[in-house]
Structure formats: C-alpha cells, structure tokens
Design a protein around this motif. Sequence first.
Motif, PDB file in Angstrom:
ATOM      1  N   ASP A  79      -6.824   0.180  -0.204  1.00  0.00           N
ATOM      2  CA  ASP A  79      -6.036  -1.033   0.026  1.00  0.00           C
ATOM      3  C   ASP A  79      -4.749  -0.748   0.790  1.00  0.00           C
ATOM      4  N   THR A  80      -4.349   0.522   0.805  1.00  0.00           N
ATOM      5  CA  THR A  80      -3.091   0.938   1.442  1.00  0.00           C
ATOM      6  C   THR A  80      -3.409   1.921   2.554  1.00  0.00           C
ATOM      7  N   SER A  81      -2.894   1.664   3.738  1.00  0.00           N
ATOM      8  CA  SER A  81      -3.252   2.495   4.889  1.00  0.00           C
ATOM      9  C   SER A  81      -2.569   3.855   4.837  1.00  0.00           C
ATOM     10  N   SER A  82      -2.994   4.703   5.750  1.00  0.00           N
ATOM     11  CA  SER A  82      -2.419   6.052   5.865  1.00  0.00           C
ATOM     12  C   SER A  82      -1.101   6.066   6.625  1.00  0.00           C
ATOM     13  N   ALA A  83      -0.561   4.911   6.983  1.00  0.00           N
ATOM     14  CA  ALA A  83       0.641   4.874   7.828  1.00  0.00           C
ATOM     15  C   ALA A  83       1.808   5.645   7.224  1.00  0.00           C
ATOM     16  N   ILE A 118      -8.589   3.167   4.251  1.00  0.00           N
ATOM     17  CA  ILE A 118      -7.794   2.431   5.240  1.00  0.00           C
ATOM     18  C   ILE A 118      -6.935   3.420   6.022  1.00  0.00           C
ATOM     19  N   GLN A 119      -7.238   3.551   7.284  1.00  0.00           N
ATOM     20  CA  GLN A 119      -6.467   4.433   8.151  1.00  0.00           C
ATOM     21  C   GLN A 119      -5.425   3.635   8.932  1.00  0.00           C
ATOM     22  N   SER A 120      -4.887   4.203   9.973  1.00  0.00           N
ATOM     23  CA  SER A 120      -3.801   3.591  10.739  1.00  0.00           C
ATOM     24  C   SER A 120      -3.816   4.206  12.132  1.00  0.00           C
ATOM     25  N   SER A 141     -11.898   2.174   8.892  1.00  0.00           N
ATOM     26  CA  SER A 141     -11.229   0.885   8.673  1.00  0.00           C
ATOM     27  C   SER A 141      -9.748   1.006   9.007  1.00  0.00           C
ATOM     28  N   GLY A 142      -9.276   0.145   9.889  1.00  0.00           N
ATOM     29  CA  GLY A 142      -7.870   0.175  10.276  1.00  0.00           C
ATOM     30  C   GLY A 142      -7.494   1.297  11.215  1.00  0.00           C
ATOM     31  N   LEU A 143      -8.439   2.130  11.589  1.00  0.00           N
ATOM     32  CA  LEU A 143      -8.120   3.263  12.458  1.00  0.00           C
ATOM     33  C   LEU A 143      -7.756   2.774  13.854  1.00  0.00           C
TER      34      LEU A 143
END
Length: 319
Positions: A79-83, A118-120, A141-143
């Motif tokens: 649910d929380t990205s790697s940012a 969830i990536q970034s 996802s989110g990459l």
Amino acid sequence: MTIGVHLQEFHGLPVYEFPAPGATVELPDAASVAWRLSAPTYSDPEDELWEPLFERFLATVDTARVRAVVVGGWDEAYDTSSAAIVKALIGANDRLTGLEAVFLGDMTSEDCEISWIIQSDVTPLLAAYPALRELGVRGGSGLVFPPVHHTGLRALVLESGGLGAEVVRGVAASELPALERLDLWLGTEEYGADTTPADLEPLLSGARLPALRRLGLRNSDIQDEVAAAVAGAPVVARLDELDLSMGVLTDEGAAALLAGQPLTHLRRLGLAHHYLSPETAERLTAALAPHGVTVDLDDPQTPEDEGDGEVYRYVAVAE
C-alpha cells in the motif's frame, strides 16, 4: 508460481541479513557481503520500521566499504510505495561512497506478492550513484523508469508480474553504454502488462546498448510474439545469452526462432518453463547443441483445460 525464497547472492556477494536491534553478533567485513535491510511488511507497534533500521545500519557499519545493499520489505509495501526508501538511499550517497549495487524489493510471496509491491521512480538512484554497476527491482505496480543516461550501469533487472509498457519504453530510450545485462520480466496482462513487440523494437534494433551481451525478455504471456520479434532482431548477433524463459512459449514461438537468424553463436538459450511439444524441444536441441549452445528446456508445462472449452497457459511468476 510465486517467489518463495529471498536472494542468497547479489552482485557476486553472499547476502547477509543486518541483525535486529540488540543482537550480539560479529558483523562481517562491510565489503564482503550484500547487506539485506528488511522490515516487516505487516508490522506490529513494537517492530523496527525500515527508515530507523537504515539509520542504525549507517551508524553501525563502515559505510564507505559497503558495496551492495538489498532492500527487503518495508511497512505496508502493498500500500506504500518505495519512494521513501529511494529517498533515504539517495540521502546517504555521501556515506555509501563505494556502493556498486542495489536491489529494491527482495520480498517473497509470504512478505508481499510480486504484483502487490508498490514501487516508484527508481531512476534518481542512478543519478545519486554515478558509480552504480547493478540495479535490481522487484514489483511493477507504480514503477516509473523515464529515460536516463548512466555511464557505469552494467546490469539492470526488473522483475514483475506485469510490467507497464511505459517502463519498457523508458528503458529502451535510455543511454546505458556500459550495460551488459538486461533482464525484463514482462508479466501478464492480468497484472498490468501491456508491452507489445513494438515497444521492444529500440532494444532489439541494436541501435542502443552497445555493450549488451545478456538479454532476458521473460515471464511473458506474449512470449510467442516476443520470440518472433527476437528471431529477426539485429541485437541478437552480439549476444552471448538470450533468455526467453518463464513465459508461455509454444511451438509457434519456437518455430519462429528456428526459422529466424542463426543462434549458433550463443553460449546459452534460456527457455525454461515452456509449453513446447517434446518434438519441438528436440528440434531446438538438435539445431543448437552441436554448436556448443546450452539450451535450457527445464520445467516443461502442460496447458490446463478447465472444462470450459478454453486452454490456459500461465507465466511462471504473476501474483
């Protein structure tokens, strides 16, 4: 199939789990291992989260000698990205001055399914670490991967159950003159994959990536189309290794490979986890093995008929 074990080796180094707070263990030499920094993805209030763990790591080891970092889980990675992880690594670039390799998202299915991670935008890591030689990312996802220029990177691995075409186009448009290995897990439409052979054309044309010797286009539900595109691709002539494994390759894709340009110069052709008939598998081996090519045909699959008149084939890693 899902991922069941954490990385045991990375960047040619054994992976070592940075110990929990209060552990009384003698740490290895900072340059001798790839340091795995991982926090629970489903955390309890008393658990150490990733950012405090990272600060403790920086305060404990000889950071100038650290060569490789493997980021495992972080809190609520589904649910929380790697940012925040990327930002923390960038903020330590004045201390991790010898860093050569980063893997972001070393999680098993028990930690977090690959399609849930969830990536970034991971490319700021390349700007922050101009000497980085290897970058690995798990989860699509989110990459985000816009075109970049980096003169040191030698290996790029993007593992996904569904890799977006925009990411593939970003990689294909990047200037990576030292890149020797590129491994893309394209995935399946069900989990966000929308890459087409046209998106791969800049990679396959040979116009970019002059140092490329190992190309993996894997884990794809369009593996036959990928194989057909590769069969006539100019880049293949300079490869030592071509990996089309983990996908739904059938006799149609194999026939395209056999009818295309010679592959006898390859050291290895990876086709493991395939849907080839025994006859076609034998044809491939007979055509290439006498020339010294290792043809990996492990893990043959059988299509599933669920009684609805449809035949189903599955990539190796999706959820």
